[in-house]
Design an enzyme around this catalytic site. Structure first.
Site, PDB file in Angstrom:
ATOM      1  N   GLY A  46      67.397 -17.319  10.740  1.00 19.17           N
ATOM      2  CA  GLY A  46      68.505 -16.892   9.934  1.00 19.17           C
ATOM      3  C   GLY A  46      69.205 -17.866   9.843  1.00 19.17           C
ATOM      4  O   GLY A  46      69.313 -18.814  10.721  1.00 19.17           O
ATOM      5  N   GLN A  51      77.550 -22.490   8.774  1.00 18.07           N
ATOM      6  CA  GLN A  51      76.554 -23.274   9.504  1.00 18.07           C
ATOM      7  C   GLN A  51      76.139 -24.565   8.793  1.00 18.07           C
ATOM      8  O   GLN A  51      75.733 -25.682   9.769  1.00 18.07           O
ATOM      9  CB  GLN A  51      75.257 -22.544  10.045  1.00 18.07           C
ATOM     10  CG  GLN A  51      75.639 -21.327  11.213  1.00 18.07           C
ATOM     11  CD  GLN A  51      74.346 -20.833  11.453  1.00 18.07           C
ATOM     12  OE1 GLN A  51      73.746 -19.892  10.796  1.00 18.07           O
ATOM     13  NE2 GLN A  51      73.919 -20.997  12.740  1.00 18.07           N
ATOM     14  N   CYS A  90      71.427 -19.127  18.774  1.00 18.87           N
ATOM     15  CA  CYS A  90      72.143 -19.540  17.348  1.00 18.87           C
ATOM     16  C   CYS A  90      71.673 -21.015  17.171  1.00 18.87           C
ATOM     17  O   CYS A  90      71.810 -21.775  18.238  1.00 18.87           O
ATOM     18  CB  CYS A  90      73.481 -19.152  17.580  1.00 18.87           C
ATOM     19  SG  CYS A  90      74.302 -19.788  15.834  1.00 18.87           S
ATOM     20  N   LEU A  91      71.331 -21.411  15.989  1.00 17.39           N
ATOM     21  CA  LEU A  91      71.077 -22.765  15.674  1.00 17.39           C
ATOM     22  C   LEU A  91      72.293 -23.677  16.002  1.00 17.39           C
ATOM     23  O   LEU A  91      72.255 -24.948  15.990  1.00 17.39           O
ATOM     24  CB  LEU A  91      70.473 -22.846  14.128  1.00 17.39           C
ATOM     25  CG  LEU A  91      69.320 -22.461  14.022  1.00 17.39           C
ATOM     26  CD1 LEU A  91      68.611 -22.693  12.645  1.00 17.39           C
ATOM     27  CD2 LEU A  91      68.139 -22.967  14.825  1.00 17.39           C
ATOM     28  N   HIS A 132      73.475 -10.789  12.840  1.00 13.96           N
ATOM     29  CA  HIS A 132      73.986 -12.124  13.402  1.00 13.96           C
ATOM     30  C   HIS A 132      74.443 -12.890  12.145  1.00 13.96           C
ATOM     31  O   HIS A 132      75.518 -13.624  12.414  1.00 13.96           O
ATOM     32  CB  HIS A 132      72.696 -12.640  13.910  1.00 13.96           C
ATOM     33  CG  HIS A 132      72.841 -14.036  14.837  1.00 13.96           C
ATOM     34  ND1 HIS A 132      72.897 -14.299  16.129  1.00 13.96           N
ATOM     35  CD2 HIS A 132      73.229 -15.317  14.025  1.00 13.96           C
ATOM     36  CE1 HIS A 132      73.229 -15.783  16.047  1.00 13.96           C
ATOM     37  NE2 HIS A 132      73.511 -16.227  14.933  1.00 13.96           N
ATOM     38  N   GLU A 133      73.778 -13.151  11.023  1.00 17.65           N
ATOM     39  CA  GLU A 133      74.145 -13.679  10.144  1.00 17.65           C
ATOM     40  C   GLU A 133      75.488 -13.327   9.231  1.00 17.65           C
ATOM     41  O   GLU A 133      76.499 -14.109   9.154  1.00 17.65           O
ATOM     42  CB  GLU A 133      73.119 -13.970   8.862  1.00 17.65           C
ATOM     43  CG  GLU A 133      71.927 -14.487   9.589  1.00 17.65           C
ATOM     44  CD  GLU A 133      72.126 -15.852  10.511  1.00 17.65           C
ATOM     45  OE1 GLU A 133      72.958 -16.800  10.168  1.00 17.65           O
ATOM     46  OE2 GLU A 133      70.965 -15.982  11.202  1.00 17.65           O
ATOM     47  N   HIS A 136      78.443 -14.327  11.171  1.00 19.82           N
ATOM     48  CA  HIS A 136      78.638 -15.622  11.106  1.00 19.82           C
ATOM     49  C   HIS A 136      79.698 -15.815   9.869  1.00 19.82           C
ATOM     50  O   HIS A 136      80.952 -16.601   9.751  1.00 19.82           O
ATOM     51  CB  HIS A 136      77.580 -16.408  10.657  1.00 19.82           C
ATOM     52  CG  HIS A 136      77.075 -17.389  11.824  1.00 19.82           C
ATOM     53  ND1 HIS A 136      77.429 -18.141  12.407  1.00 19.82           N
ATOM     54  CD2 HIS A 136      75.638 -17.159  12.231  1.00 19.82           C
ATOM     55  CE1 HIS A 136      76.778 -18.690  13.431  1.00 19.82           C
ATOM     56  NE2 HIS A 136      75.510 -17.987  13.357  1.00 19.82           N
TER      57      HIS A 136
HETATM   58 ZN   LIG Z   1      73.795 -18.370  14.452  1.00 18.06          ZN
END
Ligand SMILES: [Zn+2]
Length: 165
Positions: A46, A51, A90-91, A132-133, A136
């Protein structure tokens, strides 16, 4: 195909609330497409627009299940059910994982890339990815909601816990 640069902690853009998308322009659609390319390039499940440094309510998710790739504008969780507890990464926070309690199933509503209403009932990993997204988009990172956070070293399992260092 365009890969964008993924913003990493401690960039302050990750802690801000993203704005609702009021008009679906070619720029918005291009951003969604680039976000998907960027997510796949980074091996993620995701990605949210903050991000890549843009405070708009846009997410992409692909948990490798039958839903495939989902690009969603202004996503919101309508219903949550059950519970799952497990590791999450998380990226934007490479090298770290955390154990996070999430709903096992969520019903998510938003708009698709063309502006049509899109409702998805997600379970398991896809449900976790949506939660999660969407976090964000509200400036919330997994490290804010995890019960514990630990360093992840793929070359040296088992994971070392932050608390024990
Ligand atoms: Zn993330």
């Amino acid at each position: 195909m365009a890969i964008r640069i993924i913003v990493k902690e401690p960039d302050e853009v990750l802690h801000k609330k993203a704005k609702e998308v009021t008009k679906i322009t070619p720029n918005v659609q291009k951003l969604l497409d680039d976000m998907a390319d960027t997510m796949y390039d980074a091996d993620g499940v995701g990605l949210a627009a903050p991000q890549v440094g843009i405070l708009k309510r846009l997410i992409v998710v692909d948990a490798g299940d039958e839903h495939g790739l989902i690009k969603m504008i202004n996503p919101e969780i309508l219903e949550s059910e059950g519970e799952q507890f497990g590791p999450e990464g998380c990226l934007s926070i490479p090298g770290w994982n955390g154990d996070v309690r999430r709903a096992e199933q969520v019903k998510v509503k938003g708009l698709d890339r063309e502006g049509n209403e899109l409702i998805v009932i997600a379970t398991g990993l896809l449900s976790r990815a949506f939660q999660h997204e969407i976090d964000h988009l509200n400036g919330v990172l997994f490290t804010d909601v995890a019960e514990r956070v630990y360093e992840f070293d793929p070359n040296r399992p088992p994971r070392r816990e932050l608390e024990n260092r």
